[in-house]
Design a protein around this motif. Structure first.
Motif, PDB file in Angstrom:
ATOM      1  N   ARG A 289       0.803  -1.224   0.000  1.00 27.87           N
ATOM      2  CA  ARG A 289       0.000   0.000   0.000  1.00 27.87           C
ATOM      3  C   ARG A 289       0.840   1.280   0.000  1.00 27.87           C
ATOM      4  O   ARG A 289       0.424   2.292  -0.579  1.00 27.87           O
ATOM      5  CB  ARG A 289      -0.918   0.018   1.225  1.00 27.87           C
ATOM      6  N   TYR A 290       2.023   1.244   0.615  1.00 25.85           N
ATOM      7  CA  TYR A 290       2.797   2.473   0.801  1.00 25.85           C
ATOM      8  C   TYR A 290       4.082   2.434  -0.012  1.00 25.85           C
ATOM      9  O   TYR A 290       4.895   1.515   0.121  1.00 25.85           O
ATOM     10  CB  TYR A 290       3.119   2.680   2.284  1.00 25.85           C
ATOM     11  N   LEU A 291       4.248   3.444  -0.854  1.00 26.51           N
ATOM     12  CA  LEU A 291       5.403   3.557  -1.739  1.00 26.51           C
ATOM     13  C   LEU A 291       6.340   4.641  -1.233  1.00 26.51           C
ATOM     14  O   LEU A 291       5.934   5.793  -1.049  1.00 26.51           O
ATOM     15  CB  LEU A 291       4.955   3.885  -3.163  1.00 26.51           C
ATOM     16  N   LEU A 292       7.598   4.288  -1.028  1.00 27.57           N
ATOM     17  CA  LEU A 292       8.633   5.274  -0.730  1.00 27.57           C
ATOM     18  C   LEU A 292       9.256   5.701  -2.043  1.00 27.57           C
ATOM     19  O   LEU A 292       9.663   4.855  -2.847  1.00 27.57           O
ATOM     20  CB  LEU A 292       9.685   4.668   0.188  1.00 27.57           C
ATOM     21  N   TYR A 293       9.328   7.010  -2.268  1.00 23.23           N
ATOM     22  CA  TYR A 293       9.896   7.478  -3.528  1.00 23.23           C
ATOM     23  C   TYR A 293      10.691   8.750  -3.325  1.00 23.23           C
ATOM     24  O   TYR A 293      10.548   9.466  -2.322  1.00 23.23           O
ATOM     25  CB  TYR A 293       8.810   7.685  -4.592  1.00 23.23           C
ATOM     26  N   ASP A 307       0.650   6.993   0.067  1.00 17.45           N
ATOM     27  CA  ASP A 307      -0.427   6.033   0.304  1.00 17.45           C
ATOM     28  C   ASP A 307      -1.081   5.794  -1.046  1.00 17.45           C
ATOM     29  O   ASP A 307      -1.768   6.676  -1.586  1.00 17.45           O
ATOM     30  CB  ASP A 307      -1.429   6.602   1.315  1.00 17.45           C
ATOM     31  N   LEU A 308      -0.885   4.626  -1.613  1.00 18.87           N
ATOM     32  CA  LEU A 308      -1.354   4.353  -2.965  1.00 18.87           C
ATOM     33  C   LEU A 308      -2.870   4.234  -3.049  1.00 18.87           C
ATOM     34  O   LEU A 308      -3.435   4.341  -4.134  1.00 18.87           O
ATOM     35  CB  LEU A 308      -0.704   3.068  -3.492  1.00 18.87           C
ATOM     36  N   GLU A 309      -3.539   4.028  -1.920  1.00 22.32           N
ATOM     37  CA  GLU A 309      -4.998   3.953  -1.945  1.00 22.32           C
ATOM     38  C   GLU A 309      -5.634   5.334  -1.925  1.00 22.32           C
ATOM     39  O   GLU A 309      -6.647   5.563  -2.585  1.00 22.32           O
ATOM     40  CB  GLU A 309      -5.496   3.119  -0.759  1.00 22.32           C
ATOM     41  N   THR A 310      -5.067   6.254  -1.169  1.00 22.26           N
ATOM     42  CA  THR A 310      -5.651   7.592  -1.051  1.00 22.26           C
ATOM     43  C   THR A 310      -4.947   8.630  -1.908  1.00 22.26           C
ATOM     44  O   THR A 310      -5.478   9.714  -2.127  1.00 22.26           O
ATOM     45  CB  THR A 310      -5.621   8.061   0.409  1.00 22.26           C
ATOM     46  N   GLY A 311      -3.727   8.329  -2.379  1.00 23.77           N
ATOM     47  CA  GLY A 311      -2.962   9.284  -3.160  1.00 23.77           C
ATOM     48  C   GLY A 311      -2.313  10.374  -2.331  1.00 23.77           C
ATOM     49  O   GLY A 311      -1.810  11.346  -2.884  1.00 23.77           O
ATOM     50  N   THR A 312      -2.311  10.235  -1.014  1.00 21.62           N
ATOM     51  CA  THR A 312      -1.730  11.260  -0.155  1.00 21.62           C
ATOM     52  C   THR A 312      -0.263  10.974   0.116  1.00 21.62           C
ATOM     53  O   THR A 312       0.182   9.824   0.110  1.00 21.62           O
ATOM     54  CB  THR A 312      -2.485  11.347   1.182  1.00 21.62           C
ATOM     55  N   ASP A 313       0.484  12.042   0.351  1.00 18.35           N
ATOM     56  CA  ASP A 313       1.917  11.961   0.578  1.00 18.35           C
ATOM     57  C   ASP A 313       2.288  12.457   1.961  1.00 18.35           C
ATOM     58  O   ASP A 313       1.623  13.344   2.507  1.00 18.35           O
ATOM     59  CB  ASP A 313       2.676  12.829  -0.438  1.00 18.35           C
ATOM     60  N   GLU A 314       3.360  11.903   2.502  1.00 22.70           N
ATOM     61  CA  GLU A 314       3.939  12.405   3.739  1.00 22.70           C
ATOM     62  C   GLU A 314       5.439  12.544   3.555  1.00 22.70           C
ATOM     63  O   GLU A 314       6.074  11.740   2.871  1.00 22.70           O
ATOM     64  CB  GLU A 314       3.637  11.471   4.904  1.00 22.70           C
ATOM     65  N   ILE A 315       6.015  13.563   4.161  1.00 23.27           N
ATOM     66  CA  ILE A 315       7.445  13.799   4.067  1.00 23.27           C
ATOM     67  C   ILE A 315       8.188  12.826   4.974  1.00 23.27           C
ATOM     68  O   ILE A 315       7.877  12.710   6.155  1.00 23.27           O
ATOM     69  CB  ILE A 315       7.798  15.243   4.446  1.00 23.27           C
ATOM     70  N   VAL A 316       9.157  12.132   4.407  1.00 15.27           N
ATOM     71  CA  VAL A 316      10.048  11.289   5.196  1.00 15.27           C
ATOM     72  C   VAL A 316      11.307  12.066   5.565  1.00 15.27           C
ATOM     73  O   VAL A 316      11.766  12.033   6.697  1.00 15.27           O
ATOM     74  CB  VAL A 316      10.408  10.004   4.434  1.00 15.27           C
ATOM     75  N   SER A 317      11.873  12.782   4.586  1.00 17.02           N
ATOM     76  CA  SER A 317      13.037  13.621   4.855  1.00 17.02           C
ATOM     77  C   SER A 317      13.014  14.835   3.951  1.00 17.02           C
ATOM     78  O   SER A 317      12.856  14.701   2.732  1.00 17.02           O
ATOM     79  CB  SER A 317      14.343  12.849   4.638  1.00 17.02           C
ATOM     80  N   ASP A 354      24.758   8.888   8.604  1.00 21.19           N
ATOM     81  CA  ASP A 354      24.098   8.123   9.653  1.00 21.19           C
ATOM     82  C   ASP A 354      22.812   7.497   9.125  1.00 21.19           C
ATOM     83  O   ASP A 354      22.221   7.971   8.146  1.00 21.19           O
ATOM     84  CB  ASP A 354      23.755   9.017  10.844  1.00 21.19           C
ATOM     85  N   VAL A 355      22.362   6.456   9.814  1.00 22.58           N
ATOM     86  CA  VAL A 355      21.098   5.800   9.505  1.00 22.58           C
ATOM     87  C   VAL A 355      20.037   6.282  10.482  1.00 22.58           C
ATOM     88  O   VAL A 355      20.283   6.355  11.696  1.00 22.58           O
ATOM     89  CB  VAL A 355      21.237   4.272   9.567  1.00 22.58           C
ATOM     90  N   PHE A 356      18.860   6.597   9.955  1.00 25.05           N
ATOM     91  CA  PHE A 356      17.748   7.106  10.757  1.00 25.05           C
ATOM     92  C   PHE A 356      16.495   6.294  10.475  1.00 25.05           C
ATOM     93  O   PHE A 356      16.375   5.656   9.420  1.00 25.05           O
ATOM     94  CB  PHE A 356      17.468   8.576  10.415  1.00 25.05           C
ATOM     95  N   VAL A 357      15.562   6.341  11.413  1.00 31.94           N
ATOM     96  CA  VAL A 357      14.220   5.797  11.186  1.00 31.94           C
ATOM     97  C   VAL A 357      13.208   6.882  11.509  1.00 31.94           C
ATOM     98  O   VAL A 357      13.305   7.532  12.542  1.00 31.94           O
ATOM     99  CB  VAL A 357      13.958   4.514  12.018  1.00 31.94           C
ATOM    100  N   ARG A 358      12.282   7.089  10.595  1.00 39.58           N
ATOM    101  CA  ARG A 358      11.184   8.028  10.853  1.00 39.58           C
ATOM    102  C   ARG A 358       9.949   7.217  11.207  1.00 39.58           C
ATOM    103  O   ARG A 358       9.532   6.329  10.465  1.00 39.58           O
ATOM    104  CB  ARG A 358      10.905   8.905   9.634  1.00 39.58           C
ATOM    105  N   HIS A 359       9.374   7.538  12.368  1.00 41.44           N
ATOM    106  CA  HIS A 359       8.117   6.926  12.787  1.00 41.44           C
ATOM    107  C   HIS A 359       6.986   7.849  12.360  1.00 41.44           C
ATOM    108  O   HIS A 359       6.916   8.990  12.793  1.00 41.44           O
ATOM    109  CB  HIS A 359       8.094   6.753  14.311  1.00 41.44           C
ATOM    110  N   LEU A 360       6.120   7.358  11.507  1.00 39.93           N
ATOM    111  CA  LEU A 360       5.064   8.196  10.949  1.00 39.93           C
ATOM    112  C   LEU A 360       3.782   8.147  11.771  1.00 39.93           C
ATOM    113  O   LEU A 360       2.927   9.009  11.628  1.00 39.93           O
ATOM    114  CB  LEU A 360       4.797   7.810   9.497  1.00 39.93           C
TER     115      LEU A 360
END
Length: 361
Positions: A289-293, A307-317, A354-360
């Motif tokens: 369902r979720y595409l990182l691009y 979110d491929l179902e709703t077409g909405t985007d969220e910023i990861v970085s 560095d390696v990071f993790v974003r919790h959405l």
């Protein structure tokens, strides 16, 4: 080639979704903010929280987000081990433990962690050839995984780590390569396909080991193999486009590929493509369902989650950052990436990647 595979051309209806055309308020953890720093953790740290003294990159995450594998040249992450160069580590988010996985060989490409977090695969140079190695996370013990060629490379793991899709290369004349799936527990190998060249073959296996999406780099085509009847279909992008594989989702429902400056996400049940234009697909979550691009427009964020179902985007970085396949946990909850930016989290003073993790959420 296509005739030899008995491939069928899939005629796809394409629906376009413009990057940035829709946006949503970020899903957040209570008490955490968005891109400014809260909701993001640095992963490339020692067990006591000390930042790494070397560059770290190439992270992959388990389906539940608990464990993250990454490569690092930081010596202080495992100071008791006198090994130089890149090494592979696993960070356990539940216990805050950073564990060295292998000292056998520096990885050529980033490691891959199984969806259940039990195994980590990497490939590196062994004498003149490359080999695949598999480490058990619970014991950090490592075994070599054979293939039919002189060199083994590009491993992709099933969810339980039992099945490994990889490329076997025969470098002595005639040079050629073969994509194989190995059940290493049963010591059984099955051939997916063989190419009469050594150009850019790469597999991606579904979570249950049934499907393998793969690319033929010379023909610039993407195919999908089904283990149940041992047949390949494709090119999935149709005859009019050149394509490069990103990955198949672990549930086998979606295949992400690149063509030109666009990203396509194919629904395997319907054969239709969802188009994300002017973007480079990087990874898809296990549910498809979720595409990182990465948007090709460099004036905005470097990584987005769609979110491929709703077409909405969220910023990861919104800082310069990179990521690889298997970088998104199930449901799009967590995304791992690496960056040289020093203002993603407080106290980043090492001047390293560095390696990071974003919790959405």
């Amino acid at each position: 080639m296509r005739a030899a595979l008995g491939a069928t051309v899939v005629v796809c209806a394409v629906t376009a979704v413009l990057p940035g055309a829709a946006s949503a308020e970020p899903r957040t953890v209570p008490g955490a903010a968005s891109v400014s720093g809260a909701g993001v953790e640095r992963i490339s740290v020692a067990t006591d929280g000390t930042q790494g003294d070397g560059d770290s990159a190439g992270a992959t995450i388990t389906a539940n987000g608990r464990r993250i594998a990454f490569a690092s040249s930081a010596k202080n992450l495992a100071p008791a081990t006198p090994v130089t160069g890149q090494r592979v580590f696993v960070r356990d988010q539940r216990t805050s433990q950073t564990t060295l996985m292998s000292t056998l060989t520096p990885p050529i490409q980033p490691p891959v962690i199984s969806g259940d977090g039990q195994y980590v695969a990497l490939w590196g140079l062994l004498q003149r050839d490359t080999k695949t190695f598999l480490s058990r996370v619970s014991s950090a013990s490592t075994i070599g995984i054979n293939c039919s060629g002189l060199s083994c490379s590009q491993p992709s793991l099933s969810t339980d780590g039992r099945y490994i899709a990889q490329v076997a290369t025969f470098s002595r004349p005639p040079s050629r390569q073969r994509i194989e799936v190995q059940d290493w527990q049963a010591n059984h190998t099955q051939t997916v396909t063989e190419f009469g060249h050594t150009v850019s073959a790469r597999p991606s296996i579904s979570g249950d080991g049934r499907f393998v999406a793969y690319q033929d780099g010379q023909a610039e085509d993407v195919f999908v193999w089904d283990q149940t009847d041992d047949t390949s279909a494709g090119p999935i992008e149709g005859p009019s486009k050149a394509a490069t594989l990103v990955q198949i989702s672990k549930d086998g429902s979606k295949i992400v590929y690149l063509s030109g400056s666009d990203t396509y996400v194919q629904d395997e049940s319907s054969g239709t493509d969802q188009l994300v234009p002017n973007a480079r697909g990087v990874a898809i979550d296990p549910t498809g369902r979720y595409l990182l691009y990465a948007p090709l427009d460099t004036n905005g964020p470097s990584l987005m989650l769609r979110d491929l179902e709703t077409g909405t985007d969220e910023i990861v970085s919104d800082q310069p950052a990179s990521a690889g396949t298997d970088a998104v946990s199930a449901g799009g909850r967590d995304v791992v990436f690496h960056s040289t930016a020093d203002d993603i989290v407080p106290g980043d003073t090492n001047g390293k990647s560095d390696v990071f993790v974003r919790h959405l959420y």
